[in-house]
Structure formats: structure tokens, C-alpha cells
Design a protein around this motif. Sequence first.
Motif, mmCIF file in Angstrom:
data_model
loop_
_atom_site.group_PDB
_atom_site.id
_atom_site.type_symbol
_atom_site.label_atom_id
_atom_site.label_comp_id
_atom_site.label_asym_id
_atom_site.label_seq_id
_atom_site.Cartn_x
_atom_site.Cartn_y
_atom_site.Cartn_z
ATOM 1 N N HIS A 26 9.338 -0.718 -1.677
ATOM 2 C CA HIS A 26 8.167 -1.238 -0.962
ATOM 3 C C HIS A 26 7.393 -2.232 -1.831
ATOM 4 C CE1 HIS A 26 8.846 1.414 2.402
ATOM 5 N NE2 HIS A 26 9.060 2.396 1.537
ATOM 6 N N LEU A 27 7.264 -1.913 -3.118
ATOM 7 C CA LEU A 27 6.571 -2.838 -4.013
ATOM 8 C C LEU A 27 7.371 -4.131 -4.174
ATOM 9 C CD1 LEU A 27 5.345 -0.249 -6.668
ATOM 10 C CD2 LEU A 27 3.933 -1.464 -4.989
ATOM 11 N N GLN A 28 8.694 -4.019 -4.239
ATOM 12 C CA GLN A 28 9.528 -5.225 -4.324
ATOM 13 C C GLN A 28 9.407 -6.058 -3.048
ATOM 14 O OE1 GLN A 28 13.252 -3.272 -5.294
ATOM 15 N NE2 GLN A 28 13.145 -3.971 -7.422
ATOM 16 N N ALA A 29 9.357 -5.398 -1.905
ATOM 17 C CA ALA A 29 9.242 -6.121 -0.634
ATOM 18 C C ALA A 29 7.963 -6.948 -0.575
ATOM 19 C CB ALA A 29 9.284 -5.140 0.535
ATOM 20 N N ALA A 30 6.903 -6.434 -1.186
ATOM 21 C CA ALA A 30 5.605 -7.111 -1.128
ATOM 22 C C ALA A 30 5.343 -8.001 -2.336
ATOM 23 C CB ALA A 30 4.495 -6.063 -1.005
ATOM 24 N N ALA A 31 6.258 -8.049 -3.284
ATOM 25 C CA ALA A 31 6.022 -8.766 -4.542
ATOM 26 C C ALA A 31 5.655 -10.231 -4.342
ATOM 27 C CB ALA A 31 7.245 -8.640 -5.452
ATOM 28 N N ALA A 32 6.172 -10.858 -3.309
ATOM 29 C CA ALA A 32 5.875 -12.278 -3.073
ATOM 30 C C ALA A 32 4.394 -12.516 -2.784
ATOM 31 C CB ALA A 32 6.721 -12.801 -1.916
ATOM 32 N N THR A 33 3.673 -11.482 -2.398
ATOM 33 C CA THR A 33 2.241 -11.637 -2.089
ATOM 34 C C THR A 33 1.365 -11.491 -3.326
ATOM 35 O OG1 THR A 33 1.891 -9.285 -1.612
ATOM 36 C CG2 THR A 33 2.612 -10.690 0.226
ATOM 37 N N ASP A 34 1.961 -11.162 -4.469
ATOM 38 C CA ASP A 34 1.205 -10.891 -5.695
ATOM 39 C C ASP A 34 0.700 -12.193 -6.300
ATOM 40 O OD1 ASP A 34 0.120 -9.745 -7.952
ATOM 41 O OD2 ASP A 34 2.028 -9.100 -8.803
ATOM 42 N N ALA A 63 0.827 -1.214 0.000
ATOM 43 C CA ALA A 63 0.000 0.000 0.000
ATOM 44 C C ALA A 63 0.856 1.256 0.000
ATOM 45 C CB ALA A 63 -0.942 -0.010 1.206
ATOM 46 N N LEU A 64 1.961 1.240 0.750
ATOM 47 C CA LEU A 64 2.851 2.397 0.774
ATOM 48 C C LEU A 64 3.507 2.586 -0.590
ATOM 49 C CD1 LEU A 64 4.193 4.754 2.202
ATOM 50 C CD2 LEU A 64 5.874 3.145 3.151
ATOM 51 N N GLY A 65 3.951 1.503 -1.206
ATOM 52 C CA GLY A 65 4.528 1.605 -2.542
ATOM 53 C C GLY A 65 3.547 2.172 -3.548
ATOM 54 N N GLN A 66 2.302 1.717 -3.479
ATOM 55 C CA GLN A 66 1.263 2.222 -4.380
ATOM 56 C C GLN A 66 1.004 3.706 -4.133
ATOM 57 O OE1 GLN A 66 -1.731 -0.576 -3.246
ATOM 58 N NE2 GLN A 66 -0.987 -2.156 -4.630
ATOM 59 N N ALA A 67 0.966 4.100 -2.865
ATOM 60 C CA ALA A 67 0.721 5.506 -2.535
ATOM 61 C C ALA A 67 1.877 6.387 -3.004
ATOM 62 C CB ALA A 67 0.496 5.658 -1.025
ATOM 63 N N TYR A 68 3.102 5.936 -2.792
ATOM 64 C CA TYR A 68 4.263 6.692 -3.287
ATOM 65 C C TYR A 68 4.168 6.885 -4.798
ATOM 66 C CZ TYR A 68 7.219 6.654 0.966
ATOM 67 O OH TYR A 68 7.759 6.859 2.209
ATOM 68 N N ALA A 69 3.815 5.837 -5.516
ATOM 69 C CA ALA A 69 3.701 5.944 -6.974
ATOM 70 C C ALA A 69 2.617 6.953 -7.357
ATOM 71 C CB ALA A 69 3.408 4.580 -7.584
ATOM 72 N N GLN A 70 1.515 6.961 -6.620
ATOM 73 C CA GLN A 70 0.412 7.880 -6.930
ATOM 74 C C GLN A 70 0.794 9.342 -6.715
ATOM 75 O OE1 GLN A 70 -2.777 5.604 -4.684
ATOM 76 N NE2 GLN A 70 -3.937 6.455 -6.392
ATOM 77 N N VAL A 71 1.698 9.597 -5.782
ATOM 78 C CA VAL A 71 2.100 10.988 -5.535
ATOM 79 C C VAL A 71 3.377 11.351 -6.301
ATOM 80 C CG1 VAL A 71 0.918 11.205 -3.313
ATOM 81 C CG2 VAL A 71 3.317 10.470 -3.366
ATOM 82 N N GLY A 72 3.765 10.493 -7.256
ATOM 83 C CA GLY A 72 4.906 10.807 -8.103
ATOM 84 C C GLY A 72 6.258 10.595 -7.455
ATOM 85 N N ARG A 73 6.345 9.631 -6.559
ATOM 86 C CA ARG A 73 7.613 9.307 -5.899
ATOM 87 C C ARG A 73 8.003 7.861 -6.228
ATOM 88 N NH1 ARG A 73 6.115 11.510 0.076
ATOM 89 N NH2 ARG A 73 8.052 10.448 0.665
ATOM 90 N N PRO A 74 8.239 7.587 -7.535
ATOM 91 C CA PRO A 74 8.481 6.197 -7.941
ATOM 92 C C PRO A 74 9.726 5.584 -7.325
ATOM 93 C CG PRO A 74 8.995 7.693 -9.742
ATOM 94 C CD PRO A 74 8.321 8.511 -8.663
ATOM 95 N N ALA A 75 10.771 6.360 -7.144
ATOM 96 C CA ALA A 75 11.999 5.791 -6.568
ATOM 97 C C ALA A 75 11.736 5.241 -5.168
ATOM 98 C CB ALA A 75 13.100 6.851 -6.537
ATOM 99 N N GLU A 76 10.896 5.924 -4.398
ATOM 100 C CA GLU A 76 10.553 5.441 -3.057
ATOM 101 C C GLU A 76 9.562 4.277 -3.120
ATOM 102 O OE1 GLU A 76 10.259 8.888 -0.034
ATOM 103 O OE2 GLU A 76 10.053 9.800 -2.025
#
Length: 185
Positions: free
Chosen positions: A129-137, A112-125
Motif C-alpha cells: 500500500h505504501l509503494q502504491a502511494a509512493a508517487a504522491t510523496d 493511510a492503510l499502509g500507515q495503519a498496517y505498520a502501526q499495528v505491526g503488519r509491515p508485510a501488508e
Amino acid sequence: ALPRSAEAAEAEAEQDERRGAYREAAAAWRAALEKEPQSAIIRRALAWALYHSNDAAALPLLEELVKSDSQSAELNFCYGAALAAAQQIEPAVVVLERAVKLDPGLLPAQAALGQAYAQVGRPAEAIGHLQAAAATDLDGSLHYQLARALRMAGRRQEAADATSTAERLREALDRQTREAAITPP
């Protein structure tokens, strides 16, 4: 007939939750809360059911619960995710950052934090977080969001790899869904 007890309402709510019927569970938790208005456990369960049923009533209740238990990673996650769902992304980032800080192993909060960062234009951040959660995909959606963040950060090859993974996961889910739909005569 006697009025339903708080315990009976709680049992009904728990049964509804097991079935994934979160709207019905929320109604039962509300009935239990009428019987025991001071119960923090019932308030938390009601917030959870409201959150899962995408009910806007979850927001004020989650906000109240987080104020009373600011060290709960789960409550912070639910509140942050509910804020994000209500398109209140900047406040969601703050709350989700707290959830991840409290429990870095809470992978839904990482996602959720990775998604929120992406939505506010902070892709590097967002990427870590998205990589950390990737195993749940399970359906490829998280890898697709990771690919988007990687592209926005200029990391094209990694984005292509994440897109391929997203497509493989989606195809696997589609195949499982088709196979489950095939029943013998």
C-alpha cells in the motif's frame, strides 16, 4: 439586516476551503446546515472541513455519513483516516481496507492503510500500500514510512533505498522552500 442564507454560507465556506482555512469553512458549513439540516451535501462538506481541520467532531459525522453511503471510497477514507488520527488504529484498518477495496486508485487511502498496517505491526501488508502511494510523496515522509515497514519485514536493502529516496525528496523540498523565501529587493 437579513439573516445569512444557506447559499451565502456555502459560498463563504467554499471560499474558506480554497484558502485552506478549514476551521472557518467548518463554521460556515455549520451555519449552512442550520438553514438546511437535511442536506446530505452540506453534511458531507462539513465533515470534510472538520476532517481537514483535525477536529474530533469529524468522527461522529463521518461515521453517520459512511453508514448512509457505505459504498463511497472517499467517505470511508476520510473516516478511516480520522479514526487513525484519533489513535483508533484497529477500526481504522477495517474502514481503510473497505476504502481501498472500493477504489484501489484512491492513493491517499492506500497510504493511510499502509500507515495503519505498520502501526499495528503488519509491515508485510503495509509495504504494498505504501509503494502504491509512493508517487504522491512530496516531502519524503511516505518513503520514510515505507523504509520502516521494509526494515520491520527484514528487507534491509530495499529499506536503505527507500530511505535514500526519502532524504532526496526532503532535500528537494527544503531547497524549494529556501528558494521561494528568497525574494528580490
